[in-house]
Structures are given as structure tokens and as C-alpha cells.
Scaffold this motif. Structure first.
Motif, short mmCIF file in Angstrom:
data_model
loop_
_atom_site.label_atom_id
_atom_site.label_comp_id
_atom_site.label_asym_id
_atom_site.label_seq_id
_atom_site.Cartn_x
_atom_site.Cartn_y
_atom_site.Cartn_z
N UNK A 142 0.83 -1.21 0.00
CA UNK A 142 0.00 0.00 0.00
C UNK A 142 0.86 1.26 0.00
N UNK A 143 1.90 1.26 0.84
CA UNK A 143 2.76 2.44 0.92
C UNK A 143 3.50 2.64 -0.40
N UNK A 144 3.91 1.54 -1.02
CA UNK A 144 4.61 1.65 -2.29
C UNK A 144 3.72 2.31 -3.33
N UNK A 145 2.44 1.94 -3.32
CA UNK A 145 1.51 2.55 -4.28
C UNK A 145 1.38 4.05 -4.01
N UNK A 323 5.57 14.29 -4.50
CA UNK A 323 6.97 14.02 -4.79
C UNK A 323 7.64 13.33 -3.61
N UNK A 324 8.94 13.62 -3.45
CA UNK A 324 9.74 12.98 -2.40
C UNK A 324 9.11 13.09 -1.02
N UNK A 325 8.66 14.31 -0.65
CA UNK A 325 8.16 14.53 0.70
C UNK A 325 6.96 13.64 0.97
N UNK A 326 6.06 13.56 -0.01
CA UNK A 326 4.89 12.70 0.15
C UNK A 326 5.28 11.25 0.30
N UNK A 327 6.21 10.83 -0.53
CA UNK A 327 6.65 9.44 -0.47
C UNK A 327 7.25 9.14 0.90
N UNK A 328 8.02 10.09 1.42
CA UNK A 328 8.65 9.87 2.73
C UNK A 328 7.58 9.77 3.81
N UNK A 329 6.58 10.66 3.76
CA UNK A 329 5.53 10.60 4.78
C UNK A 329 4.76 9.29 4.66
N UNK A 330 4.45 8.89 3.43
CA UNK A 330 3.69 7.64 3.23
C UNK A 330 4.46 6.46 3.82
N UNK A 331 5.75 6.44 3.59
CA UNK A 331 6.58 5.36 4.12
C UNK A 331 6.58 5.37 5.64
N UNK A 332 6.75 6.59 6.20
CA UNK A 332 6.78 6.71 7.65
C UNK A 332 5.45 6.24 8.24
#
Ligand code: PHE
Length: 431
Positions: A142-145, A323-332
Motif C-alpha cells: 500500500x505504501x509503495x503505491x 513528490x519525495x516529501x509525500x513518499x517519505x511521509x507515506x513510508x513513515x
């Protein structure tokens, strides 16, 4: 619209709907559920979508913008809290679905033939490595998506896959209705037990299930409303989401309850219900292995689109840019969710001794989210939107004017908050 449907249709329609119907007396609950969807769910759904469209997709900031004064500025917080609690157990159940899928695909059956289904499923979810690995896998996908920003692709795929799930359910229902227990199941589902209808707890459970299944009062629809273009009919979209979601749930009920009665299961056994019953359905079906594999694959996809939308809530609330920031938050968020899900994942094995309110951790979180946090959030959102939102902007954004607009306004002002408050108090007092 697709995203909202993808978020709405999930384990709530199959797993949760079936077990809550079973626990709350069948037909009485279904009647209460339909009333709650129409009278409480629809007005709130329109409100959330319209608020998001007018004031942006941030599920907390939107309400601050609409009502800057305390306490209204905090109206979005209970909903985000509910989403976070749900994120701490929903991926565990999705993990069970993933495990069934793997077992049907690889071994041809989910539970060993000849074993007692309840005991075999109990052993499966008690295995700590298995439970944690499956939960982590669901969250990772889910986070990867979310991080890759391919939700659009997933939602487009859902446009084909969710109707496919419905078709499969309809086919299974047609088969289930030929089982010997079908008559009793129809009685159970559609002949309300009036005594159960008089119990506030039935209604509280119905409201909780309606909100859970529609993905309401958690900030999700605010976020999706924020992504809606200007000239879209919000009320008709809301009605379609509600109808589609309810249709899937009722069809799932028609699959599960004939089997419950035919194979002699206890309808009120709780969160394990569909996992114990469905293997019997597939085992008795020609081509059952293939059908089961497709079924659990579709259910897993439905669950993952829901997990995606849950991760989306804190990500949207964080205000991170694409972008990057969103991806980082999603992962966290996914990592934190994985840690938060440990008690629910181990609650049937290692942590089985931990029984908050006399039930498994997972069940207690489920109850807390649906029967407490969601109604509380519903009250906060309805009051905030009904009393604090500039009426011209509300009417403009929702597209509801005239007498219907007035009915909507007063549902938000009075009907929804009052009904939810009464249900909360009475439901808890009378159990
Ligand atoms: N509505 C989803 C379902 O029925 C569950 C869900 C809950 C989705 C919370 C998003 C947020 O399974």
C-alpha cells in the motif's frame, strides 16, 4: 469518484458486514443499517465532499478554514484519530486475506481438509511470524503505491476489478441460495427480529458499520472532495457511492449466511466468521480452488485500495507536497502503522492473554473505532458543517439549494448529531 468507491469497498463490505450482521440479529440490523446509510450517511457524505471541495483536501485544515474559532477548528481531529486506529488492525485482517490467497494458489485449500475450520483458522492467525509478515506485506504494498503515486492506475484498475468482485459475489450468491440452509438464511437476513430493533446497541452498531463501510467521518472524503473539479454533482455521486457500497455488502451477506446455516456455524461468532465459513463454500464448489483464488485476490485488492486511502489521510493532513516529501511521509506512516498493528496481529497468539474489554485486541480496536470514534467524529463534523459553515458557500459547493438544501442543512444541524449522540449514550448504557 473511483477513488472514493475504492476506499469504500473493502473488508467492511464482506468481513465486517457479515460478522456484525451475525452478531446483531440479522434482519433487524440490516433494516437499521439501511436507515443509517440514508439518514445519517448520505448527508454527512455530501457534507464532507463539499467541504473538501470548498476548503481543500486537508482533513484537519479544512475544518479550521471553515470554522476558525475554537472548538470547531478541531472538528477534523476525531476522524483522523479513527483512521489511525483502523490502520492499526485493518491491515492485519487484510493479511489474513492475503494468506488465504497464497494458500489457495499454492496448496489448493486455505484450511487443511477434515480439520475443524474454526480451530484451523485459529491456529493460522495465532502464528506470530505469519501474522506479522502478512500485515507488513499489506502495508508495504500500500505504501509503495502511495509513494509511487500510482493510485490513479490502481483506481482505474479498480473500475474493472470492483465490478468483477460484485459479479463473482453474485455468482456465489446464486449458488449459495441453492444450499439447504438458504431458507433459514433469508429468514435471518430479511425477517427483522423486532426486539433487536428496539435495542439501541443494534442501531449504534448499524451507524458504526455504515460509517466504517462508507469510509465516512475519517477525513477521507474531505480529501477526495478536495481533488474534485468544480462542476461535478456531489449529491448524485454520494448516492452512487452509498448504493454501490451497500449493494456489495448485501450480496456478500447472501453468500455467507446460506453457508452459515447450511454448514451449521454460529452466526454470532464475531470477527472470524467469513474466514471460517468461506472455505466450506469453496470446498463444496466444482472449480472451487480457482474461484477461491480469484475471490481472495479481488478481496485483497479491495482491502489494499482501502488501506491506501487510510494512509492517504495522515499524508494529506501532513500537508506534504507531491513528490519525495509525500513518499517519505507515506513510508513513515506505513512503518508506524506496522508497529501499531503488532498488538492486533499477535492478539490471537502470543498476546492472547491481553483482552481489553473482554475481547481480542483486534476486536476491541474495531469496536472502539466504529462504535465510539466514528460516531463522535460524525457529531463533530455535522455540527461544524451545519452551524459554522457559511451557508452560501455550503450551498454552492454541495450544489444543494431550495428545500432539499434546507433538508440537508437541518440533517447536519440536528438529525445526524442528535441521533448519533442518543445512540452513543443509549448504546453504551444498554450494551
Ligand atoms: N470503507 C472501507 C471498507 O469498507 C474501510 C475503510 C476504513 C477505508 C477507513 C478507509 C478508511 O473496508
Amino acid at each position: 469518484m473511483l477513488a472514493a468507491l475504492g476506499s469504500a469497498i473493502g473488508l467492511g463490505n464482506v468481513w465486517r458486514f457479515a460478522y456484525v450482521v451475525g452478531e446483531n440479529g440479522g434482519g433487524a440490523f440490516i433494516l437499521a443499517y439501511l436507515v443509517c446509510v440514508v439518514l445519517l450517511g448520505l448527508p454527512l457524505m455530501i457534507g464532507e465532499l463539499a467541504a473538501g471541495r470548498a476548503a481543500g483536501p486537508d482533513p484537519i485544515g479544512t475544518f479550521r478554514r471553515i470554522a476558525p474559532a475554537a472548538p470547531w477548528r478541531w472538528a477534523g481531529i476525531p476522524g483522523v484519530a479513527a483512521a489511525v486506529v483502523i490502520l492499526a488492525y485493518y491491515p492485519v485482517v487484510a493479511g489474513w486475506v492475503g494468506t488465504y490467497l497464497a494458500r489457495y494458489a499454492l496448496d489448493g485449500t486455505a484450511l487443511p481438509a477434515g480439520a475443524d475450520p474454526a480451530a484451523a483458522f485459529g491456529a493460522m492467525i495465532a502464528d506470530p511470524v505469519q501474522a506479522l509478515a502478512a500485515t507488513a506485506a499489506v502495508l508495504a504494498v500500500s505504501a509503495a503505491v502511495v509513494a509511487a503515486g500510482v493510485q490513479r492506475g490502481i483506481e482505474t484498475a479498480s473500475r474493472i476489478l470492483m465490478p468483477l468482485l460484485l459479479v463473482l459475489l453474485l455468482g456465489l450468491a446464486a449458488h449459495a441460495l441453492t444450499l439447504p440452509g438458504a431458507g433459514r438464511a433469508l429468514d435471518f437476513l430479511f425477517r427483522p427480529d423486532w426486539a433487536a430493533l428496539a435495542r439501541p446497541a443494534t442501531w449504534l452498531a448499524a451507524a458504526g458499520q455504515a460509517f466504517f463501510s462508507l469510509g465516512l467521518a475519517m477525513g477521507i472524503l474531505v480529501a477526495y472532495g478536495g481533488y474534485l473539479g468544480p462542476a461535478r454533482g456531489i449529491p448524485s455521486k454520494a448516492a452512487m457511492i452509498a448504493a454501490g457500497d451497500t449493494g456489495v455488502a448485501l450480496t456478500a451477506g447472501l453468500v455467507i449466511f446460506p453457508a452459515v446455516f447450511s454448514f451449521g456455524f454460529d452466526p454470532a461468532q464475531g470477527a472470524t466468521l467469513v474466514f471460517v465459513v468461506l472455505p466450506e463454500v469453496f470446498a463444496a464448489l466444482p472449480g472451487g480452488r480457482l474461484i477461491a483464488t480469484v475471490f481472495f485476490l479481488l478481496l485483497l485488492i479491495a482491502a489494499i485500495t482501502s488501506v491506501i486511502s487510510m494512509i492517504e489521510v495522515p499524508v494529506a493532513a501532513s500537508g506534504a507536497r507531491p513528490g519525495r516529501a509525500r513518499a517519505a511521509v507515506a513510508l513513515a506512516v506505513a512503518v508506524l502503522a506496522c508497529l501499531a498493528a503488532v498488538p492486533a496481529a499477535l492478539g490471537f497468539g502470543r498476546l492472547a492473554g491481553l483482552r481489553p474489554a473482554g475481547m481480542a485486541v483486534l476486536d476491541s480496536l474495531d469496536l472502539m473505532a466504529s462504535n465510539l470514534l466514528l460516531p463522535l467524529s460524525g457529531i463533530a463534523l455535522a455540527l461544524c458543517l451545519g452551524w459554522r459553515w457559511r451557508r452560501a458557500e455550503a450551498a454552492e459547493s454541495s450544489g444543494l439549494a431550495g428545500p432539499i438544501g434546507l433538508a440537508w442543512l437541518w440533517s447536519l444541524r440536528l438529525v445526524v448529531p442528535l441521533a448519533l449522540a442518543v445512540l452513543l449514550v443509549a448504546g453504551f448504557r444498554h450494551g
